[in-house]
Design an enzyme around this catalytic site. Structure first.
Site, PDB file in Angstrom:
ATOM      1  N   HIS A 110      -7.468  -0.993   5.468  1.00 18.06           N
ATOM      2  CA  HIS A 110      -6.453  -0.088   6.047  1.00 18.06           C
ATOM      3  C   HIS A 110      -6.314   1.123   5.119  1.00 18.06           C
ATOM      4  O   HIS A 110      -6.349   2.272   5.552  1.00 18.06           O
ATOM      5  CB  HIS A 110      -5.148  -0.850   6.196  1.00 18.06           C
ATOM      6  CG  HIS A 110      -3.991  -0.051   6.693  1.00 18.06           C
ATOM      7  ND1 HIS A 110      -3.936   0.474   7.967  1.00 18.06           N
ATOM      8  CD2 HIS A 110      -2.822   0.309   6.095  1.00 18.06           C
ATOM      9  CE1 HIS A 110      -2.785   1.124   8.122  1.00 18.06           C
ATOM     10  NE2 HIS A 110      -2.098   1.043   6.999  1.00 18.06           N
ATOM     11  N   HIS A 133       4.778  -4.961  10.220  1.00 17.95           N
ATOM     12  CA  HIS A 133       5.334  -4.391  11.460  1.00 17.95           C
ATOM     13  C   HIS A 133       5.548  -5.453  12.533  1.00 17.95           C
ATOM     14  O   HIS A 133       4.862  -6.481  12.549  1.00 17.95           O
ATOM     15  CB  HIS A 133       4.385  -3.330  12.041  1.00 17.95           C
ATOM     16  CG  HIS A 133       4.268  -2.092  11.215  1.00 17.95           C
ATOM     17  ND1 HIS A 133       5.041  -0.975  11.432  1.00 17.95           N
ATOM     18  CD2 HIS A 133       3.471  -1.792  10.159  1.00 17.95           C
ATOM     19  CE1 HIS A 133       4.710  -0.027  10.557  1.00 17.95           C
ATOM     20  NE2 HIS A 133       3.759  -0.508   9.765  1.00 17.95           N
ATOM     21  N   HIS A 170       0.849  -1.191   0.000  1.00 17.37           N
ATOM     22  CA  HIS A 170       0.000   0.000   0.000  1.00 17.37           C
ATOM     23  C   HIS A 170       0.888   1.246   0.000  1.00 17.37           C
ATOM     24  O   HIS A 170       2.106   1.132   0.068  1.00 17.37           O
ATOM     25  CB  HIS A 170      -0.999  -0.001   1.163  1.00 17.37           C
ATOM     26  CG  HIS A 170      -0.394   0.061   2.535  1.00 17.37           C
ATOM     27  ND1 HIS A 170       0.428  -0.923   3.044  1.00 17.37           N
ATOM     28  CD2 HIS A 170      -0.503   0.995   3.522  1.00 17.37           C
ATOM     29  CE1 HIS A 170       0.784  -0.599   4.277  1.00 17.37           C
ATOM     30  NE2 HIS A 170       0.249   0.562   4.590  1.00 17.37           N
ATOM     31  N   ASP A 210      -0.158  -3.971   6.099  1.00 14.37           N
ATOM     32  CA  ASP A 210      -0.816  -3.504   7.330  1.00 14.37           C
ATOM     33  C   ASP A 210      -2.281  -3.932   7.390  1.00 14.37           C
ATOM     34  O   ASP A 210      -3.109  -3.242   7.999  1.00 14.37           O
ATOM     35  CB  ASP A 210      -0.725  -1.975   7.430  1.00 14.37           C
ATOM     36  CG  ASP A 210       0.693  -1.492   7.700  1.00 14.37           C
ATOM     37  OD1 ASP A 210       1.591  -2.329   7.871  1.00 14.37           O
ATOM     38  OD2 ASP A 210       0.891  -0.257   7.724  1.00 14.37           O
ATOM     39  N   ASP A 268       5.815   4.593   5.130  1.00 15.30           N
ATOM     40  CA  ASP A 268       6.667   3.606   5.810  1.00 15.30           C
ATOM     41  C   ASP A 268       6.691   2.273   5.064  1.00 15.30           C
ATOM     42  O   ASP A 268       7.291   1.301   5.531  1.00 15.30           O
ATOM     43  CB  ASP A 268       6.249   3.414   7.281  1.00 15.30           C
ATOM     44  CG  ASP A 268       4.850   2.863   7.450  1.00 15.30           C
ATOM     45  OD1 ASP A 268       3.924   3.385   6.801  1.00 15.30           O
ATOM     46  OD2 ASP A 268       4.671   1.903   8.214  1.00 15.30           O
ATOM     47  N   HIS A 269       6.051   2.226   3.884  1.00 16.09           N
ATOM     48  CA  HIS A 269       6.114   1.021   3.040  1.00 16.09           C
ATOM     49  C   HIS A 269       6.667   1.331   1.654  1.00 16.09           C
ATOM     50  O   HIS A 269       6.982   0.423   0.896  1.00 16.09           O
ATOM     51  CB  HIS A 269       4.720   0.382   2.934  1.00 16.09           C
ATOM     52  CG  HIS A 269       4.213  -0.092   4.264  1.00 16.09           C
ATOM     53  ND1 HIS A 269       4.174  -1.413   4.621  1.00 16.09           N
ATOM     54  CD2 HIS A 269       3.789   0.605   5.352  1.00 16.09           C
ATOM     55  CE1 HIS A 269       3.730  -1.519   5.883  1.00 16.09           C
ATOM     56  NE2 HIS A 269       3.484  -0.307   6.334  1.00 16.09           N
ATOM     57  N   HIS A 329       1.385   3.899   2.003  1.00 20.91           N
ATOM     58  CA  HIS A 329       1.947   4.626   3.160  1.00 20.91           C
ATOM     59  C   HIS A 329       3.468   4.719   3.058  1.00 20.91           C
ATOM     60  O   HIS A 329       4.139   3.785   2.630  1.00 20.91           O
ATOM     61  CB  HIS A 329       1.518   3.951   4.477  1.00 20.91           C
ATOM     62  CG  HIS A 329       0.091   4.225   4.840  1.00 20.91           C
ATOM     63  ND1 HIS A 329      -0.634   3.446   5.707  1.00 20.91           N
ATOM     64  CD2 HIS A 329      -0.754   5.218   4.431  1.00 20.91           C
ATOM     65  CE1 HIS A 329      -1.855   3.942   5.835  1.00 20.91           C
ATOM     66  NE2 HIS A 329      -1.957   5.006   5.063  1.00 20.91           N
TER      67      HIS A 329
HETATM   68 ZN   LIG Z   1       2.880   0.466   8.151  1.00 15.59          ZN
HETATM   69 ZN   LIG Z   2      -0.056   1.504   6.553  1.00 16.07          ZN
END
Ligand SMILES: [Zn+2]
Ligand SMILES: [Zn+2]
Length: 255
Positions: free
Chosen positions: A112, A167, A54, A129, A58-59, A56
């Site tokens: 999400h 995570h 996805h 996530d 942090d990905h 985000h």
């Molecule tokens: Zn994440």
């Molecule tokens: Zn996420």
């Protein structure tokens, strides 16, 4: 297939998948580039693709830097063309991804975010996530109905499917699970085991889908104990699966 689990940022995991026959590789969710480049150097693998679950940051935070180093295919949901840096292959439910001789299948699992996908290679599910070990992602863009359907889609996979999530959250997820299902011995035992693993700095990811079904409160809308806990916490609680799931998610948001 070889899977290298790479700790990224504070608590993210990226996964380097290597086809052992051709040495071609893909990286799932590169939060940042440097640790991925170091791993590639160590493994002498030929990175051909980025698989984003996805959009985000942090990905996807490492996409640009990896793309500056070499040209690659970038996979993500087809609706996220303007949110995933460098997306070349917009995919959807049932699409196939090939890395060397490895074949993966795309699962569309919104909730999400609206464009969340997972990649299934054999018995390894890379689900970002959506499903976490002992938890699930927040509903930033989707509805409880969507997330419930996405989790149900994952639950229909083989029990020995390994859950490689985005995570390392298992320990705190189990602390929450114990508030809803303190009498589930499998949750109690898993929490003890996970605490010991974390104390020595070991990862608790992956876990099997079987263990998730037994201990993850976000998959246990049928558990009498969870239903009773939710009913005690939420006035007027309805008992259909989506309503129970929605309340578990809301209780976790406030935990
Ligand atoms: Zn994440
Ligand atoms: Zn996420």
């Amino acid at each position: 297939m070889k899977i290298h689990q790479i700790p990224l940022l504070r608590d993210n995991y990226g996964y380097l998948l290597v086809c052992e026959k051709t040495n071609q590789a893909a990286i799932v969710d590169p939060s940042e580039a440097e640790p991925v480049l170091r791993k590639l150097e160590q493994e002498k693998a030929d990175l051909r693709a980025i698989l984003n679950t996805h959009h985000h940051r942090d990905h996807t935070g490492g996409n640009e830097k990896l793309l500056a180093a070499r040209r690659m295919d970038v996979y993500g949901h087809k609706s996220d063309g303007n949110r995933i840096p460098g997306l070349t292959h917009g995919v959807d439910q049932g699409d196939e991804v090939r890395i060397g001789e490895l074949k993966g299948e795309v699962l569309f699992i919104p909730g999400h975010t609206t464009g969340h996908v997972a990649y299934l290679f054999g018995d390894a599910l890379f689900c970002g996530d959506t499903l976490f070990t002992a938890g699930c992602g927040r509903l930033f863009e989707g509805t409880p109905e969507q997330m419930h359907a996405s989790l149900s889609k994952i639950m229909a996979l083989r029990e020995d499917t390994k859950i490689y999530c985005g995570h390392e959250y298992t320990e705190s997820n189990l602390r929450f699970a114990l508030t809803l299902e303190p009498k589930n011995p499998k949750v109690v035992w898993r929490y003890e085991r996970v605490q010991a693993q974390r104390a020595r700095g070991a990862p608790t990811v992956p876990a099997t889908l079987e263990e998730e079904k037994q201990t993850n409160p976000f998959l246990r809308w049928d558990s009498r104990e969870i239903q009773a806990s939710v009913k005690a916490a939420v006035p007027g609680q309805r008992m259909d699966p989506v309503s129970v799931f929605a309340s578990v998610r809301r209780l976790k948001d406030a935990f």
